[in-house]
Design an enzyme around this catalytic site. Structure first.
Site, PDB file in Angstrom:
ATOM      1  N   ARG A  39       1.067  -1.135  -0.258  1.00  0.00           N
ATOM      2  CA  ARG A  39       0.213  -0.094   0.229  1.00  0.00           C
ATOM      3  C   ARG A  39       0.700   1.283   0.258  1.00  0.00           C
ATOM      4  O   ARG A  39       0.442   1.972   0.428  1.00  0.00           O
ATOM      5  CB  ARG A  39      -0.963   0.217   1.495  1.00  0.00           C
ATOM      6  CG  ARG A  39      -2.227  -0.742   0.809  1.00  0.00           C
ATOM      7  CD  ARG A  39      -3.506   0.063   1.515  1.00  0.00           C
ATOM      8  NE  ARG A  39      -3.754  -1.291   2.128  1.00  0.00           N
ATOM      9  CZ  ARG A  39      -4.253  -1.903   3.189  1.00  0.00           C
ATOM     10  NH1 ARG A  39      -3.752  -1.006   4.738  1.00  0.00           N
ATOM     11  NH2 ARG A  39      -4.181  -3.065   3.863  1.00  0.00           N
ATOM     12  N   ARG A  43      -3.461   5.722   0.410  1.00  0.00           N
ATOM     13  CA  ARG A  43      -4.348   7.488   1.239  1.00  0.00           C
ATOM     14  C   ARG A  43      -3.114   8.112   2.539  1.00  0.00           C
ATOM     15  O   ARG A  43      -3.491   9.318   2.710  1.00  0.00           O
ATOM     16  CB  ARG A  43      -5.407   6.888   2.170  1.00  0.00           C
ATOM     17  CG  ARG A  43      -6.581   6.482   1.363  1.00  0.00           C
ATOM     18  CD  ARG A  43      -7.811   6.399   1.785  1.00  0.00           C
ATOM     19  NE  ARG A  43      -8.146   4.974   2.428  1.00  0.00           N
ATOM     20  CZ  ARG A  43      -8.519   4.615   3.000  1.00  0.00           C
ATOM     21  NH1 ARG A  43      -9.546   4.877   3.563  1.00  0.00           N
ATOM     22  NH2 ARG A  43      -8.145   3.032   4.025  1.00  0.00           N
ATOM     23  N   ARG A  52      -7.054  11.049  -5.988  1.00  0.00           N
ATOM     24  CA  ARG A  52      -9.020  10.367  -5.751  1.00  0.00           C
ATOM     25  C   ARG A  52     -10.164  11.003  -5.330  1.00  0.00           C
ATOM     26  O   ARG A  52     -10.790  10.662  -5.691  1.00  0.00           O
ATOM     27  CB  ARG A  52      -8.341   8.810  -4.781  1.00  0.00           C
ATOM     28  CG  ARG A  52      -7.451   8.437  -5.299  1.00  0.00           C
ATOM     29  CD  ARG A  52      -8.057   6.589  -5.759  1.00  0.00           C
ATOM     30  NE  ARG A  52      -9.179   6.228  -4.534  1.00  0.00           N
ATOM     31  CZ  ARG A  52     -10.601   6.341  -4.985  1.00  0.00           C
ATOM     32  NH1 ARG A  52     -10.731   7.029  -6.138  1.00  0.00           N
ATOM     33  NH2 ARG A  52     -11.554   5.888  -4.323  1.00  0.00           N
ATOM     34  N   ASP A  88      -7.057  -3.549  -7.182  1.00  0.00           N
ATOM     35  CA  ASP A  88      -7.964  -4.105  -5.989  1.00  0.00           C
ATOM     36  C   ASP A  88      -7.858  -5.566  -6.508  1.00  0.00           C
ATOM     37  O   ASP A  88      -8.064  -5.679  -7.654  1.00  0.00           O
ATOM     38  CB  ASP A  88      -8.619  -3.373  -5.824  1.00  0.00           C
ATOM     39  CG  ASP A  88      -9.461  -3.509  -4.501  1.00  0.00           C
ATOM     40  OD1 ASP A  88     -10.166  -4.524  -4.605  1.00  0.00           O
ATOM     41  OD2 ASP A  88      -8.791  -3.036  -3.510  1.00  0.00           O
ATOM     42  N   TYR A 166     -14.175 -12.970   0.572  1.00  0.00           N
ATOM     43  CA  TYR A 166     -15.840 -12.173  -0.078  1.00  0.00           C
ATOM     44  C   TYR A 166     -16.598 -12.136  -0.988  1.00  0.00           C
ATOM     45  O   TYR A 166     -17.460 -11.225   0.025  1.00  0.00           O
ATOM     46  CB  TYR A 166     -14.632 -10.208  -0.300  1.00  0.00           C
ATOM     47  CG  TYR A 166     -13.044  -9.789   0.529  1.00  0.00           C
ATOM     48  CD1 TYR A 166     -13.441  -9.279   0.863  1.00  0.00           C
ATOM     49  CD2 TYR A 166     -12.240 -10.228   0.286  1.00  0.00           C
ATOM     50  CE1 TYR A 166     -13.267  -8.474   1.721  1.00  0.00           C
ATOM     51  CE2 TYR A 166     -11.332  -9.381   0.778  1.00  0.00           C
ATOM     52  CZ  TYR A 166     -11.693  -8.208   1.903  1.00  0.00           C
ATOM     53  OH  TYR A 166     -10.784  -6.856   2.550  1.00  0.00           O
TER      54      TYR A 166
END
Length: 370
Positions: A39, A43, A52, A88, A166
């Site tokens: 990552r 963010r 974004r 992703d 998921y």
């Protein structure tokens, strides 16, 4: 109005200037220990948040230009030794016909998760990976050109069990009890779904290499909720299958072999099995002692990891000490420095820089002492 988009071809890439990461993955000699962060395009970077802002997450994933820019952002700030394509793991269930939304503050959600085995009929039986996931391949090719050979580019996928969980849970879960219910109650349907996912993943990873990926990482993020018996039945066989089939297909396609990394988070109980599963590198989370990992993997693989991401909340001096101890534990051969999980959004970029610098500084000192 149509905007012409230039899609470069996956050949004539700029020459690689820093292959330290690739050499470490293969256990070869290096001048410094390579470092990158899971990552690292994330963010915690203000420029990432700015790029974004107001955009749908999966819309961003489907834009090669946007993915390329986000992948390159951390390289402008830090001397990382590798980049990982921005994407992703849930693009694979999407390619199989499932709807996935990214809800702000909640994370990924599947409006219609799989509940019972008959729901498997909703999935596409044949997935044309080259068209369904074409946007990822275009992003990889574009990034390989724009990265200008600075560092190698890593492609990745989620592993079958992680994606299955998921698809059944409908999002993240602390217990994964809905997905685990399938393992115990519907083992045949579980294997059917895991096999379907494996077939798509193999083609997906091969497509990434054809597009220009120079290494591949398989994320088995949900190992921690399995016990050793379930891991050996529902996770490990598929991880092995992916490594073997991808390597065979790369060879058949006449492409150069690329190092493959398996990262089974919280899979400390399966370390010996993972070191014999066909991957060049085993990624470790922070719950594993570096020296013990070396002993348990018996020099069969290179290791990657494993600083606790929360150590980045420490002072820069403390980060430097933690890094030094970690490097001494792993040793300099066949080792790639990383965190034991991804960077968190509230982390200070300055401390990420301190982590990277500490790896480079301490590793050069260790290598000069030899």
């Amino acid at each position: 109005i149509y905007t012409a988009v230039f899609h470069p071809s996956p050949k004539d890439f700029p020459e690689l200037k820093n292959d330290t990461f690739l050499r470490a993955a293969q256990g070869e000699e290096i001048e410094h220990i390579p470092v990158w962060c899971m990552r690292q395009a994330g963010r915690y970077l203000p420029e990432f948040r700015e790029s974004r802002a107001g955009k749908d997450f999966f819309e961003t994933c489907r834009s090669p230009e946007a993915c390329c820019e986000l992948t390159l952002q951390p390289l402008r700030r830090f001397p990382f030794d590798a980049a990982i394509i921005f994407s992703d793991i849930l693009v694979v269930p999407q390619a199989m016909g499932m709807e996935v939304q990214m809800s702000p503050g909640k994370g990924p959600t599947f409006p219609e998760p799989l509940k019972e085995p008959e729901d498997l009929q909703r999935l596409k039986t044949k997935v044309d990976v080259s068209s369904e996931l074409d946007y990822v391949f275009k992003a990889i090719t574009l990034t390989r050109h724009r990265i200008e050979g600075k560092v190698p580019l890593i492609g990745f996928t989620g592993a079958p069990w992680t994606l299955m969980s998921y698809m059944i849970e409908g999002g993240g879960s602390p217990t994964h009890s809905k997905a685990k219910r399938w393992l115990y109650r519907y083992p045949e349907a579980s294997h059917k779904l895991l096999s379907q996912l494996t077939d798509v993943i193999v083609e997906y990873l091969l497509g990434q290499v054809k597009a220009g990926a120079q290494a591949l990482q398989v994320f088995e993020s949900h190992t921690g909720c399995l016990g050793p018996v379930e891991f050996k039945e529902f996770s490990l066989p598929y991880l092995r299958d992916i490594a073997r089939r991808v390597k065979d297909k790369i060879k058949e396609s006449g492409l150069d072999n690329v190092p493959m990394i398996v990262f089974a988070k919280d899979g400390h109980y399966g370390l010996e099995d993972l070191s014999e599963s066909g991957y060049e590198v085993v990624g470790l989370d922070w719950t594993i002692d570096p020296r013990s990992a070396r002993v348990r993997t018996g020099g069969k693989v290179s290791l990657q990891g494993n600083m606790d991401p929360c150590a980045l909340y420490a002072t820069k001096e403390r980060i430097s000490e933690i890094v030094k101890r970690m490097l001494e534990g792993f040793g300099t051969k066949g080792y790639i420095a990383n965190l034991g999980h991804g960077l968190y959004p509230d982390m200070d970029p300055e401390n990420v820089g301190a982590f990277v610098d500490a790896v480079h500084t301490h590793s050069r000192q260790l290598l000069n002492c030899k």
